[in-house]
Design a protein around this motif. Structure first.
Motif, PDB file in Angstrom:
ATOM      1  N   UNK A 184       4.589   4.857   0.772  1.00  0.00           N
ATOM      2  CA  UNK A 184       3.372   5.589   1.092  1.00  0.00           C
ATOM      3  C   UNK A 184       2.736   4.975   2.337  1.00  0.00           C
TER       4      UNK A 184
ATOM      5  N   UNK B  21      -1.327   4.689   3.824  1.00  0.00           N
ATOM      6  CA  UNK B  21      -2.720   4.898   3.440  1.00  0.00           C
ATOM      7  C   UNK B  21      -3.593   4.866   4.674  1.00  0.00           C
TER       8      UNK B  21
ATOM      9  N   UNK C 257      -1.643   1.315   6.833  1.00  0.00           N
ATOM     10  CA  UNK C 257      -1.337   0.401   5.738  1.00  0.00           C
ATOM     11  C   UNK C 257      -0.243   1.059   4.894  1.00  0.00           C
TER      12      UNK C 257
ATOM     13  N   UNK D 285       2.345   1.097   1.682  1.00  0.00           N
ATOM     14  CA  UNK D 285       2.580   0.607   0.331  1.00  0.00           C
ATOM     15  C   UNK D 285       3.934   1.072  -0.174  1.00  0.00           C
TER      16      UNK D 285
ATOM     17  N   UNK E  41       2.484  -0.759  -7.564  1.00  0.00           N
ATOM     18  CA  UNK E  41       2.425  -0.883  -6.113  1.00  0.00           C
ATOM     19  C   UNK E  41       2.604  -2.328  -5.660  1.00  0.00           C
ATOM     20  N   UNK E  42       3.215  -2.476  -4.507  1.00  0.00           N
ATOM     21  CA  UNK E  42       3.274  -3.766  -3.845  1.00  0.00           C
ATOM     22  C   UNK E  42       1.971  -4.074  -3.143  1.00  0.00           C
ATOM     23  N   UNK E  43       1.877  -5.245  -2.493  1.00  0.00           N
ATOM     24  CA  UNK E  43       0.614  -5.686  -1.874  1.00  0.00           C
ATOM     25  C   UNK E  43       0.302  -4.997  -0.560  1.00  0.00           C
TER      26      UNK E  43
END
Lengths: 112, 113
Positions: A35, A37, A88, A90, A103-105
């Protein structure tokens, strides 16, 4: 507990540059997602995968390639980065029913 | 394109009040509706979810109300706490697109002490 890791956490590149974002999950999940963001747009799906060697096109795929090499590893490739890809990013993973995505960081990418 | 619309974009309520976040969708074949929350600097995480067999789902102070006829669903946060301050995303998916979620644009919720 579910574990999704991403690298790098931050990346700065120039217009036209080549970037690879990496994601690894140790949840034994079949499904993985990328994704982006952006403020005002929420989370938008770029590409996703049902398993090793599988790739599905998401909702905003232009300018991105992806590859799923193993059940654990999913990569996002930007071959000619543009400033519009500053975002950003993800990665997430889930079981096939997709009931919960982990989700990852995140990776913050800046394209100058 | 399938869409999930979320409102308001931002919301401020006083501590102890009920915060109400709203979502609507277009595709009547959607059959799973989760809410995710994201605290500043962190990644999104599942908060609560509902399937249309029910019109209400509760988990502590968090309740989803679902209206299939109007294609709307909302998240109510009762007795809001400053620690609830976060961005909340609604989403929707359908069984044929297993796991593929369509997210709303997000609501930034601030709770004033």
């Amino acid at each position: 507990e579910a574990a999704v890791t991403q690298s790098p956490r931050n990346k700065v590149t120039v217009t036209g540059g080549n970037v690879t974002l990496s994601c690894r999950q140790t949840n034994s999940h079949n499904y993985m997602y990328w994704y982006r963001q952006d403020t005002g747009h929420g989370l938008r799906l770029i590409h996703y995968s049902y398993g090793a060697g599988n790739l599905q096109i998401g909702d905003v795929p232009d300018g991105y390639k992806a590859t799923r090499t193993t059940q654990e590893d999913f990569f996002l490739l930007l071959e000619l980065a543009s400033p519009s890809q500053t975002s950003l990013y993800f990665c997430a993973s889930s079981d096939p029913d997709g009931a919960e995505q982990f989700f990852g960081p995140g990776t913050r990418l800046t394209v100058l | 394109q399938q869409q999930v619309r979320q409102s308001p974009q931002s919301l401020t309520v006083w501590e102890g009040e009920t915060a109400i976040l709203n979502c609507s969708y277009e595709d009547s074949t959607f059959d799973y509706f989760p809410w995710y929350h994201q605290f500043p600097g962190e990644s999104p995480a599942l908060l609560i979810a509902i399937r249309p067999v029910s019109n209400k789902k509760e988990d502590g102070r968090f309740t989803i109300f679902f209206n299939k006829r109007e294609k709307k669903f909302s998240l109510h946060i009762a007795d809001s706490q400053p620690g609830d301050s976060a961005t909340y995303f609604c989403a929707a998916s359908k069984g044929g697109n297993q796991g593929k979620l369509i997210f709303g644009q997000g609501t930034k919720l601030s709770i004033k002490p």
